[in-house]
Design a protein around this motif. Structure first.
Motif, PDB file in Angstrom:
ATOM      1  N   THR A  59       0.797  -1.220   0.000  1.00  0.00           N
ATOM      2  CA  THR A  59       0.000   0.000   0.000  1.00  0.00           C
ATOM      3  C   THR A  59       0.832   1.273   0.000  1.00  0.00           C
ATOM      4  OG1 THR A  59      -0.135   0.007   2.419  1.00  0.00           O
ATOM      5  CG2 THR A  59      -1.864  -1.178   1.220  1.00  0.00           C
ATOM      6  N   GLY A  60       2.105   1.158   0.382  1.00  0.00           N
ATOM      7  CA  GLY A  60       2.942   2.347   0.506  1.00  0.00           C
ATOM      8  C   GLY A  60       2.643   3.167   1.743  1.00  0.00           C
ATOM      9  N   ARG A  61       1.893   2.591   2.673  1.00  0.00           N
ATOM     10  CA  ARG A  61       1.529   3.305   3.898  1.00  0.00           C
ATOM     11  C   ARG A  61       2.488   2.961   5.025  1.00  0.00           C
ATOM     12  NH1 ARG A  61      -4.386   2.044   5.554  1.00  0.00           N
ATOM     13  NH2 ARG A  61      -3.848   3.641   7.099  1.00  0.00           N
ATOM     14  N   PRO A  62       2.697   3.887   5.981  1.00  0.00           N
ATOM     15  CA  PRO A  62       3.524   3.572   7.155  1.00  0.00           C
ATOM     16  C   PRO A  62       2.881   2.470   7.992  1.00  0.00           C
ATOM     17  CG  PRO A  62       3.163   5.942   6.954  1.00  0.00           C
ATOM     18  CD  PRO A  62       2.232   5.283   5.984  1.00  0.00           C
ATOM     19  N   ILE A  63       3.718   1.628   8.585  1.00  0.00           N
ATOM     20  CA  ILE A  63       3.211   0.516   9.382  1.00  0.00           C
ATOM     21  C   ILE A  63       2.344   0.994  10.534  1.00  0.00           C
ATOM     22  CG2 ILE A  63       3.956  -1.234  11.052  1.00  0.00           C
ATOM     23  CD1 ILE A  63       6.156  -1.996   9.083  1.00  0.00           C
ATOM     24  N   ASP A  64       2.792   2.046  11.249  1.00  0.00           N
ATOM     25  CA  ASP A  64       2.004   2.469  12.402  1.00  0.00           C
ATOM     26  C   ASP A  64       0.640   3.010  12.001  1.00  0.00           C
ATOM     27  OD1 ASP A  64       2.981   4.789  11.259  1.00  0.00           O
ATOM     28  OD2 ASP A  64       3.463   5.755  13.167  1.00  0.00           O
ATOM     29  N   SER A  65       0.534   3.573  10.793  1.00  0.00           N
ATOM     30  CA  SER A  65      -0.762   4.038  10.296  1.00  0.00           C
ATOM     31  C   SER A  65      -1.696   2.848  10.065  1.00  0.00           C
ATOM     32  CB  SER A  65      -0.573   4.819   9.003  1.00  0.00           C
ATOM     33  OG  SER A  65      -1.816   5.134   8.411  1.00  0.00           O
ATOM     34  N   ILE A  66      -1.162   1.778   9.484  1.00  0.00           N
ATOM     35  CA  ILE A  66      -1.965   0.571   9.246  1.00  0.00           C
ATOM     36  C   ILE A  66      -2.409  -0.057  10.552  1.00  0.00           C
ATOM     37  CG2 ILE A  66      -1.871  -1.799   8.352  1.00  0.00           C
ATOM     38  CD1 ILE A  66       0.026  -0.726   6.171  1.00  0.00           C
ATOM     39  N   THR A  67      -1.495  -0.203  11.493  1.00  0.00           N
ATOM     40  CA  THR A  67      -1.841  -0.897  12.741  1.00  0.00           C
ATOM     41  C   THR A  67      -2.802  -0.074  13.603  1.00  0.00           C
ATOM     42  OG1 THR A  67       0.175  -0.074  13.853  1.00  0.00           O
ATOM     43  CG2 THR A  67       0.302  -2.231  12.770  1.00  0.00           C
ATOM     44  N   ARG A  68      -2.643   1.257  13.595  1.00  0.00           N
ATOM     45  CA  ARG A  68      -3.589   2.083  14.355  1.00  0.00           C
ATOM     46  C   ARG A  68      -4.995   1.966  13.767  1.00  0.00           C
ATOM     47  NH1 ARG A  68       0.427   6.100  14.279  1.00  0.00           N
ATOM     48  NH2 ARG A  68      -0.708   7.180  12.603  1.00  0.00           N
ATOM     49  N   GLU A  69      -5.083   2.026  12.444  1.00  0.00           N
ATOM     50  CA  GLU A  69      -6.387   1.953  11.788  1.00  0.00           C
ATOM     51  C   GLU A  69      -7.051   0.597  12.005  1.00  0.00           C
ATOM     52  OE1 GLU A  69      -7.824   3.352   7.506  1.00  0.00           O
ATOM     53  OE2 GLU A  69      -6.555   1.541   7.386  1.00  0.00           O
ATOM     54  N   THR A  70      -6.287  -0.484  11.800  1.00  0.00           N
ATOM     55  CA  THR A  70      -6.900  -1.809  11.907  1.00  0.00           C
ATOM     56  C   THR A  70      -7.193  -2.186  13.358  1.00  0.00           C
ATOM     57  OG1 THR A  70      -4.666  -2.760  11.738  1.00  0.00           O
ATOM     58  CG2 THR A  70      -5.983  -2.693   9.737  1.00  0.00           C
ATOM     59  N   THR A  71      -6.413  -1.662  14.299  1.00  0.00           N
ATOM     60  CA  THR A  71      -6.739  -1.862  15.716  1.00  0.00           C
ATOM     61  C   THR A  71      -8.073  -1.205  16.045  1.00  0.00           C
ATOM     62  OG1 THR A  71      -4.418  -2.030  16.406  1.00  0.00           O
ATOM     63  CG2 THR A  71      -6.011  -1.397  18.093  1.00  0.00           C
ATOM     64  N   ALA A  72      -8.272   0.017  15.558  1.00  0.00           N
ATOM     65  CA  ALA A  72      -9.545   0.709  15.793  1.00  0.00           C
ATOM     66  C   ALA A  72     -10.706  -0.035  15.138  1.00  0.00           C
ATOM     67  CB  ALA A  72      -9.462   2.138  15.263  1.00  0.00           C
ATOM     68  N   TRP A  73     -10.481  -0.558  13.924  1.00  0.00           N
ATOM     69  CA  TRP A  73     -11.516  -1.360  13.265  1.00  0.00           C
ATOM     70  C   TRP A  73     -11.895  -2.565  14.113  1.00  0.00           C
ATOM     71  CZ3 TRP A  73      -9.100  -1.918   7.690  1.00  0.00           C
ATOM     72  CH2 TRP A  73      -9.275  -0.725   6.988  1.00  0.00           C
ATOM     73  N   TYR A  74     -10.873  -3.259  14.613  1.00  0.00           N
ATOM     74  CA  TYR A  74     -11.108  -4.479  15.387  1.00  0.00           C
ATOM     75  C   TYR A  74     -11.938  -4.169  16.635  1.00  0.00           C
ATOM     76  CZ  TYR A  74     -10.065  -8.805  17.921  1.00  0.00           C
ATOM     77  OH  TYR A  74     -10.164  -9.986  18.606  1.00  0.00           O
ATOM     78  N   LEU A  75     -11.556  -3.133  17.350  1.00  0.00           N
ATOM     79  CA  LEU A  75     -12.291  -2.788  18.567  1.00  0.00           C
ATOM     80  C   LEU A  75     -13.727  -2.393  18.249  1.00  0.00           C
ATOM     81  CD1 LEU A  75      -9.530  -0.804  20.492  1.00  0.00           C
ATOM     82  CD2 LEU A  75     -10.403  -3.086  21.025  1.00  0.00           C
ATOM     83  N   GLU A  76     -13.903  -1.639  17.181  1.00  0.00           N
ATOM     84  CA  GLU A  76     -15.251  -1.226  16.770  1.00  0.00           C
ATOM     85  C   GLU A  76     -16.111  -2.451  16.445  1.00  0.00           C
ATOM     86  OE1 GLU A  76     -17.341   1.676  13.380  1.00  0.00           O
ATOM     87  OE2 GLU A  76     -15.234   1.092  13.209  1.00  0.00           O
TER      88      GLU A  76
END
Length: 448
Positions: free
Chosen positions: A82-99
C-alpha cells in the motif's frame, strides 16, 4: 465451574489460583486487515467466560488480557503493498477491530497490550533462555532449542513427524534441529527493528504472547485460550518458552480452545466465495446481537455453521425477547448452571426460551446479559420507539399508489427503500410483508 482443558483432554473442575484475582489470556489479532467472521468466535467465547467469572467472583476480581500483534511479516507486506507507514496501518486496523468486537457486544478486556510496547520484556526473556541453554544465536537469529524441553508436544499430543508437518517448519542451515523456532530475527533497513544483543531486529511471533502474559498476569495464571488453529505450534511454543525461562512455574494452568467456523456447511474460503468479515455482515444490516446469538447456539468445542437462515431466526427471537424484557431481575439458576458446565451456551439459550415463555421479563434480561444479550449497549437496533409496522405499511401503500399512477420512478425508489430496510414482501402484491435480514425500518422514515 467445570471447563474443558486441552492440556488434560478432559472437562474438569476449575479453581482459580487466587479467587480474588482470576487471570485470563486470549491470543488477539495481528492487525493488518479487518477481522473475518471466524476471528470473532473466541472473542465471544471468552467474553461469556469473562462475564460469568465477574458474576461469580466480582467485577474487580477478574483480569482479562487480549493482545494486539502489531509487528509481523504480514503487516510489513501490507505496508509495502500500500505504501503506507506501518504504524498508520496498525492504528487503523486496531480501531476497526475494537469497533467490530464492540458491535458484537463484547466487553473490553482489562488490558489490551500492543506487542511493540513489550519488546524489552521479549529481549529479556530471550536472554534468559540463552543463559539457561534453551536458545542459541545463529546468523543474526535467535532460536529456541526444542530438544532442551522434554515436554514439548504434550499440549497438542502430536508426534515429532506430525509437529514438523503441522508447523510447516522453515528449512534453514543455521538451525540445529528442524523443530527449532525463531525467537528473534534480523531486520532489513526498511523493516521495523529494535536494538538487541543480537543486532537490530524484531521478535518472532511466539515470544510476544509469552512476554505480555508474564508482564500482565505473572509467570503462572489461570486460563489461556484461542482458536484450535493456534494449539500448534503457537501455544506449544509459548509453553516451552515460558516454562524454560521461568523454571518451576506452570505458565497457564488451563487451556481453552474453540473449534472453527463453517459458512453454509463449508469451510470459509475466498476461493469458495463465502469469506466475509464481521464488518461485511454489519454493513449488510445484520445486527451485532444477531451475529452473537447465532454463535452462541453452538457449543464452543464444536464446529459452528453460520447460515443466513439462522440469522433470520435469531433476529425474530431477539425482537420478541427485547419486547418482553425488563430491568430489575437476577440471573436464573438454571442459566448459571448451564454456563458453569463448560460454558454450555446452547443450554443457557434453551433456558432463556423457557423463561421467555413464562413471561418473566426481568429474569430474562438479567440471565441473557450473562451471555452478552439484551444489554442496553446492543438495544438500539430494536428499541426505537417507532411504529415499525406503520412505517412499512405506509411505504407499501405509497408504492401501490405510484404503480397505479404509473409513476414508475417513484415506485422503483420506494421498492429500493423497502429492500434497503430489509422488508420482504410475502404475497407478490404488496399486501403482506415480513422482517428480513437487516430489518431497519428507520430507513423508511420520510420516504412515504
Amino acid at each position: 465451574m467445570r471447563l474443558r482443558n486441552t492440556a488434560t483432554r478432559s472437562i474438569e473442575p476449575f479453581a482459580p489460583l487466587d479467587p480474588r484475582n482470576v487471570r485470563l489470556y486470549l491470543c488477539g489479532p495481528t492487525v493488518y486487515d479487518r477481522a473475518h467472521l471466524g476471528n470473532a468466535r473466541n472473542v465471544i467465547v471468552f467474553d461469556v467466560l469473562f462475564r460469568l467469572l465477574r458474576h461469580d467472583h466480582g467485577a474487580d476480581a477478574v483480569t482479562y488480557v487480549r493482545n494486539f500483534t502489531d509487528v509481523d511479516d504480514k503487516i510489513i507486506a501490507r505496508a509495502r503493498e500500500t505504501g503506507r507507514p506501518i504504524d498508520s496501518i496498525t492504528r487503523e486496523t486496531t480501531a476497526w477491530y475494537l469497533e467490530d468486537m464492540d458491535a458484537l457486544g463484547n466487553l473490553r478486556p482489562t488490558h489490551m497490550p500492543r506487542a511493540t510496547d513489550h519488546v524489552a520484556g521479549m529481549t529479556a526473556m530471550i536472554a534468559e533462555l540463552i543463559a539457561r541453554g534453551h536458545a542459541y544465536e545463529a546468523e543474526g537469529h535467535v532460536l529456541f532449542a526444542v530438544a532442551t524441553y522434554s515436554d514439548y508436544g504434550r499440549l497438542s499430543g502430536r508426534s515429532t513427524d506430525d509437529m514438523i508437518a503441522g508447523a510447516r517448519v522453515e528449512v534453514a542451515p543455521y538451525k540445529r534441529d528442524a523443530m527449532d523456532f525463531v525467537l528473534w530475527k534480523p531486520s532489513a533497513d526498511d523493516e521495523p527493528g529494535w536494538d538487541s544483543p543480537w543486532g537490530r531486529g524484531r521478535p518472532g511471533w511466539h515470544i510476544e504472547c509469552s512476554a505480555m502474559a508474564k508482564a500482565l498476569l505473572g509467570t503462572e495464571f489461570d486460563i489461556h485460550g484461542g482458536g484450535n488453529d493456534l494449539l500448534f505450534p503457537h501455544h506449544e511454543n509459548e509453553i516451552a518458552q515460558s516454562c524454560c525461562a521461568d523454571p518451576g512455574t506452570g505458565f497457564a494452568r488451563h487451556w481453552l480452545h474453540n473449534e472453527m467456523l463453517l459458512v453454509e456447511g463449508r469451510k470459509m474460503s475466498k476461493s469458495l466465495g463465502n469469506f466475509f468479515t464481521v464488518r461485511d455482515l454489519l454493513d449488510r444490516g445484520v445486527p451485532g446481537e444477531v451475529i452473537r446469538f447465532v454463535f452462541l447456539q453452538t457449543h464452543y468445542a464444536k464446529p459452528m455453521d453460520w447460515t443466513d437462515e439462522k440469522a433470520r431466526e435469531a433476529e425474530a427471537i431477539l425482537r420478541k425477547w427485547r419486547a418482553l424484557s425488563s430491568p430489575g431481575g437476577t440471573p436464573d439458576a438454571a442459566v448459571l448452571d448451564a454456563l458453569r458446565d463448560d460454558l454450555n451456551a446452547p443450554q443457557a439459550l434453551a433456558e432463556l426460551h423457557r423463561i421467555a415463555k413464562a413471561g418473566d421479563g426481568a429474569t430474562l434480561r438479567a440471565s441473557a446479559e450473562l451471555l452478552g444479550l439484551l444489554t442496553p449497549a446492543l438495544g438500539g437496533w430494536t428499541e426505537t420507539g417507532r411504529d415499525d409496522a406503520a412505517l412499512v405499511e405506509a411505504a407499501l401503500a405509497a408504492r401501490a399508489e405510484a404503480r397505479a399512477a404509473k409513476d414508475w420512478t417513484r415506485a422503483d425508489a420506494l421498492r429500493d427503500a423497502l429492500v434497503a430496510a430489509g422488508v420482504v414482501v410475502t404475497d407478490g402484491k404488496g399486501k403482506g410483508w415480513e422482517a428480513g435480514p437487516g430489518f431497519d425500518p428507520a430507513k423508511l422514515e420520510g420516504v412515504a
